[in-house]
Design a protein around this motif. Structure first.
Motif, mmCIF file in Angstrom:
data_model
loop_
_atom_site.group_PDB
_atom_site.id
_atom_site.type_symbol
_atom_site.label_atom_id
_atom_site.label_comp_id
_atom_site.label_asym_id
_atom_site.label_seq_id
_atom_site.Cartn_x
_atom_site.Cartn_y
_atom_site.Cartn_z
ATOM 1 N N TRP A 107 -42.976 111.721 67.090
ATOM 2 C CA TRP A 107 -43.646 111.017 66.003
ATOM 3 C C TRP A 107 -45.161 111.093 66.156
ATOM 4 C CZ3 TRP A 107 -41.131 108.355 62.038
ATOM 5 C CH2 TRP A 107 -39.743 108.283 62.153
ATOM 6 N N CYS A 141 -50.110 117.114 58.908
ATOM 7 C CA CYS A 141 -49.467 116.805 60.187
ATOM 8 C C CYS A 141 -49.587 118.056 61.047
ATOM 9 C CB CYS A 141 -48.018 116.417 59.973
ATOM 10 S SG CYS A 141 -47.071 116.185 61.497
ATOM 11 N N VAL A 157 -48.349 102.917 55.778
ATOM 12 C CA VAL A 157 -48.711 103.858 56.833
ATOM 13 C C VAL A 157 -47.690 104.983 56.804
ATOM 14 C CG1 VAL A 157 -49.065 104.208 59.301
ATOM 15 C CG2 VAL A 157 -49.752 102.045 58.236
ATOM 16 N N TYR A 158 -48.193 106.204 56.751
ATOM 17 C CA TYR A 158 -47.332 107.368 56.667
ATOM 18 C C TYR A 158 -47.280 108.079 58.014
ATOM 19 C CZ TYR A 158 -46.865 106.981 51.631
ATOM 20 O OH TYR A 158 -46.552 106.547 50.360
ATOM 21 N N TYR A 159 -46.071 108.479 58.386
ATOM 22 C CA TYR A 159 -45.830 109.144 59.651
ATOM 23 C C TYR A 159 -45.112 110.465 59.431
ATOM 24 C CZ TYR A 159 -46.458 104.399 61.528
ATOM 25 O OH TYR A 159 -46.933 103.151 61.845
ATOM 26 N N GLU A 211 -51.325 113.111 62.396
ATOM 27 C CA GLU A 211 -51.487 113.031 60.943
ATOM 28 C C GLU A 211 -52.951 112.809 60.590
ATOM 29 O OE1 GLU A 211 -47.621 110.636 61.789
ATOM 30 O OE2 GLU A 211 -49.636 110.829 62.635
ATOM 31 N N ARG A 271 -42.663 106.345 55.820
ATOM 32 C CA ARG A 271 -43.725 105.381 55.573
ATOM 33 C C ARG A 271 -43.213 103.981 55.900
ATOM 34 N NH1 ARG A 271 -44.100 105.919 48.943
ATOM 35 N NH2 ARG A 271 -42.116 104.875 48.428
ATOM 36 N N ARG A 328 -38.887 100.873 57.846
ATOM 37 C CA ARG A 328 -39.402 102.215 57.644
ATOM 38 C C ARG A 328 -38.565 102.950 56.609
ATOM 39 N NH1 ARG A 328 -39.557 105.004 63.126
ATOM 40 N NH2 ARG A 328 -37.295 104.811 62.846
ATOM 41 N N TRP A 375 -41.057 113.049 56.846
ATOM 42 C CA TRP A 375 -42.179 112.163 56.524
ATOM 43 C C TRP A 375 -41.606 110.778 56.229
ATOM 44 C CZ3 TRP A 375 -47.341 112.838 56.920
ATOM 45 C CH2 TRP A 375 -47.841 114.145 57.012
ATOM 46 N N GLY A 394 -49.521 108.012 62.718
ATOM 47 C CA GLY A 394 -49.575 107.428 61.389
ATOM 48 C C GLY A 394 -50.956 107.483 60.763
ATOM 49 N N THR A 395 -50.967 107.491 59.439
ATOM 50 C CA THR A 395 -52.217 107.460 58.685
ATOM 51 C C THR A 395 -52.031 106.528 57.488
ATOM 52 O OG1 THR A 395 -53.931 108.825 57.627
ATOM 53 C CG2 THR A 395 -51.652 109.516 57.292
ATOM 54 N N GLN A 396 -53.021 105.684 57.240
ATOM 55 C CA GLN A 396 -52.907 104.673 56.201
ATOM 56 C C GLN A 396 -53.203 105.278 54.834
ATOM 57 O OE1 GLN A 396 -52.206 101.159 56.379
ATOM 58 N NE2 GLN A 396 -52.165 101.371 54.148
#
Length: 126
Positions: free
Chosen positions: A116, A22, A93-95, A6, A38, A45, A36, A119-121
């Motif tokens: 997976w 992604c 945090v998004y995954y 991501e 978070r 989650r 998606w 993650g990105t904040q």
């Protein structure tokens, strides 16, 4: 080796927009359902949205419907989460996640996915 990476997170003001990317490697996304998710520390989650393998249908959580949009670029083997009208409660945090499936369905439950990203904040704050 199947991998998801991501990118695109950051700090944005309320009402602003971000697009998360992604990128997939080791497999082609058109055979996989994509989700998606978070997560906020201390909370469970949450599934945000998903896309069926063909890309023809997406499902979204009520909390983001009408504001978030999932899209896919098969040439780049990447999936995107366009987030508009962001709110402070979108901070997390998004995954992205993927699971190979022949079914024309996708799910907002994390247990349905076995690959997976890291993650990105995303932080929404003034």
């Amino acid at each position: 080796q199947l991998q998801l990476v991501e990118s695109g997170g950051g700090l944005v003001q309320p009402g602003g927009s971000l697009r998360l990317s992604c990128a997939a490697s080791g497999f082609t996304l058109d055979a996989f359902r994509i989700g998606w998710f978070r997560q906020v520390p201390g909370k469970e989650r949450e599934g945000v949205g998903c896309m069926i393998p063909s890309g023809a249908r997406m499902n979204y959580a009520d909390s983001v419907a009408g504001r978030f949009t999932i899209s896919r670029d098969d040439a780049k083997n990447a999936v995107y989460l366009q987030m508009n009208s962001l709110k402070p409660e979108d901070t997390a945090v998004y995954y992205c996640a993927a699971n190979r499936s022949p079914l024309r369905a996708c799910f907002l439950q994390g247990a349905k996915y076995n690959y997976w990203g890291q993650g990105t904040q995303v932080t929404v704050s003034s």
